[in-house]
Design an enzyme around this catalytic site. Structure first.
Site, PDB file in Angstrom:
ATOM      1  CG  HIS A   1      47.692  41.336  14.734  1.00 31.00           C
ATOM      2  ND1 HIS A   1      48.188  40.653  13.306  1.00 31.00           N
ATOM      3  CD2 HIS A   1      47.776  40.214  15.542  1.00 31.00           C
ATOM      4  CE1 HIS A   1      48.124  39.248  13.346  1.00 31.00           C
ATOM      5  NE2 HIS A   1      47.924  38.950  14.855  1.00 31.00           N
TER       6      HIS A   1
ATOM      7  CG  HIS B   1      43.670  40.084  18.610  1.00 24.78           C
ATOM      8  ND1 HIS B   1      42.970  38.940  18.352  1.00 24.78           N
ATOM      9  CD2 HIS B   1      44.998  39.985  18.900  1.00 24.78           C
ATOM     10  CE1 HIS B   1      43.995  38.133  18.457  1.00 24.78           C
ATOM     11  NE2 HIS B   1      45.140  38.578  18.581  1.00 24.78           N
TER      12      HIS B   1
ATOM     13  CG  HIS C   1      48.415  38.150  22.971  1.00 27.55           C
ATOM     14  ND1 HIS C   1      47.435  39.044  23.092  1.00 27.55           N
ATOM     15  CD2 HIS C   1      48.389  37.790  21.758  1.00 27.55           C
ATOM     16  CE1 HIS C   1      46.681  38.921  21.955  1.00 27.55           C
ATOM     17  NE2 HIS C   1      47.282  38.271  20.905  1.00 27.55           N
ATOM     18  CG  ASP C   2      49.165  39.945  18.953  1.00 28.69           C
ATOM     19  OD1 ASP C   2      50.463  39.407  18.759  1.00 28.69           O
ATOM     20  OD2 ASP C   2      48.181  39.344  18.773  1.00 28.69           O
TER      21      ASP C   2
ATOM     22  CG  ASP D   1      46.989  34.908  19.738  1.00 26.61           C
ATOM     23  OD1 ASP D   1      46.410  35.781  19.493  1.00 26.61           O
ATOM     24  OD2 ASP D   1      47.818  34.524  19.281  1.00 26.61           O
TER      25      ASP D   1
END
Length: 497
Positions: A236, A240, A276-277, A386
């Site tokens: 993560h 990514h 998103h992360d 994802d």
């Protein structure tokens, strides 16, 4: 009360002990006067007069600890270490320390030292190197901007932007290829794959012109996003995020969606993919809950990580002032819809979204002329992006599998060391990459992409399904060979390459 954070009112974690002597402000939101005699005082209320306020954040002079709302969360520090503490403007707070073992605060598990999840703090030399690299990046942009305006440069070499030169530029010409090697691209861009790719895609889709974006603010925003990903996470991390952003770009270009999506949809899709992360701690939600981590308490054990990513993204948007020219209503909608997309990536909601997609496909109830239905399909697209690693070629898919297993096993090692129940898939002594990937493909990836192919039956979806089948067969063959021969996994990997 004028608040900098306008999208969502966060709960406030009160100060329950004296403020430490050295509080390091991360991005200038709040700073203390180092000479103040009030540091270390028993009553934090009297510190209200020592604040230096910036970034349009206003704090009343009394009762501030109850009403203080940061752009991303509340104040966090550890009781004994007063040299490496800071106020983190991130949807919540992160605790770090340069000192030895100290228990986590706020009733967290007394044996877990969360600093084990991080590398040692950067030295002054490394921090200076990062600042210089960012400065050079901006300088290259300004030189390029002068060239575009027809202003000659005394130094012709100065107009070259390393991020867009040579092989990296050639790769960007194939940004929509499903065989895009994000690992190679990250090396070619000197670890700036997310900034370089996202900046390129914003221009490719015409978002800069359509939303009248300032290129300097855009680049600053993307640099801030990339830096909020923890590079010591095996999986993560910013690579990514760049990979998911490239996958989302492929989906947005695909015939089924390209015909209907608006610039607003494209903007939301790329923003959500890139952020998103953000600030992922490298452990899963189960770990945070069972250790009574403050993130779990802050978000009430519900979509803990996804809420944190969302609030982090909204904060960086505001801090960069990228959309400061939008109206209050447009800014509010941007924050809410961005959160809706990011929250959809919660793997615990997989069956919920899959069931909705099947129902809509069975009843032919998907009309992309409808904005809400397009938004739902953007949620599905982001979920697909994802978890798209098993849909890539074996060379890329295998690398991602190794990285995610490394992160899982690292969490399991921490849990074993501190006598915690080892989370599912995190025990390196009982799990293998092949077992994990076969289960992941069978239970999560294939069902989702089968339904996605029903919605969008194109060459891209057929390619992805083909890779899923081939990769699943490769993992099964690898597992069988390991079981039969007991060979080392690395030697079998080499044979399969």
């Amino acid at each position: 009360m004028a608040l900098c954070y306008q999208y969502h009112q966060l709960p406030v974690l009160p100060l329950d002990r004296p403020v430490p002597k050295h509080v390091l402000s991360r991005r200038g939101a709040i700073s203390f006067s180092s000479s103040s005699s009030l540091f270390g005082c028993a009553n934090p209320r009297v510190l209200a007069q020592t604040f230096t306020i910036s970034s349009n954040l206003w704090i009343p002079s009394s009762g501030w600890e109850e009403r203080f709302l940061e752009r991303r969360g509340a104040i966090s520090y550890e009781s004994s270490d007063q040299t490496a503490l800071y106020i983190r403007m991130l949807g919540d707070v992160r605790v770090r320390s340069r000192a030895g073992f100290q228990p986590e605060r706020r009733d967290s598990h007394p044996y877990v030292d969360f600093r084990l999840l991080h590398l040692p703090p950067e030295t002054g030399e490394l921090a200076s190197t990062r600042k210089i690299r960012r400065l050079h990046s901006f300088q290259r942009y300004f030189r390029s901007a002068r060239l575009f305006r027809g202003i000659s440069s005394l130094n012709s070499l100065g107009i070259l932007d390393d991020n867009y030169s040579g092989q990296a530029m050639c790769m960007l010409e194939k940004d929509g290829s499903w065989n895009f090697d994000i690992f190679l691209f990250d090396r070619l861009t000197n670890g700036n794959s997310l900034v370089t790719l996202a900046f390129h895609l914003f221009k490719y889709h015409g978002l800069v012109e359509h939303f009248h974006l300032d290129l300097v603010k855009l680049r600053r925003f993307l640099v801030m996003v990339q830096e909020d990903y923890r590079s010591n996470n095996p999986y993560h991390n910013a690579i990514h995020a760049a990979d998911v952003t490239q996958a989302m770009h492929c989906y947005l270009k695909d015939v089924k969606l390209a015909e209907f999506v608006s610039p607003w949809d494209i903007l939301l899709g790329l923003l959500a993919a890139a952020t998103h992360d953000m600030d992922h701690p490298g452990v899963n939600q189960s770990f945070l809950i069972k250790t009574n981590h403050y993130l779990a308490s802050l978000y009430k054990n519900t979509s803990v990580l996804e809420n944190h990513h969302w609030k982090s993204a909204v904060c960086v948007l505001q801090e960069s002032k990228l959309f400061s020219h939008l109206s209050v209503e447009e800014s509010y909608q941007l924050g809410c819809q961005l959160g809706s997309l990011i929250l959809a990536t919660d793997i615990s909601r997989q069956n919920e979204f899959l069931s909705q997609l099947r129902t809509r496909l069975d009843t032919s109830d998907i009309c992309l002329d409808n904005a809400s239905q397009r938004h739902f399909m953007l949620q599905i697209a982001l979920k697909c992006a994802d978890v798209s690693n098993p849909c890539r070629t074996w060379k890329l898919s295998r690398q991602w599998s190794e990285k995610v297993c490394q992160e899982f096993f690292r969490q399991g090692d921490i849990e074993r060391r501190h006598k915690l129940a080892i989370s599912q898939l995190c025990d390196r002594h009982s799990e293998t990459a092949a077992d994990i990937q076969i289960g992941f493909i069978t239970c999560v990836v294939k069902p989702l992409f089968v339904e996605w192919s029903r919605f969008c039956n194109t060459t891209l979806t057929r390619t992805m399904l083909g890779h899923i089948s081939l990769n699943n067969a490769s993992w099964k063959r690898l597992l069988q060979e390991r079981t039969r021969s007991g060979d080392d996994a690395d030697s079998i990997y080499e044979e399969m390459d």
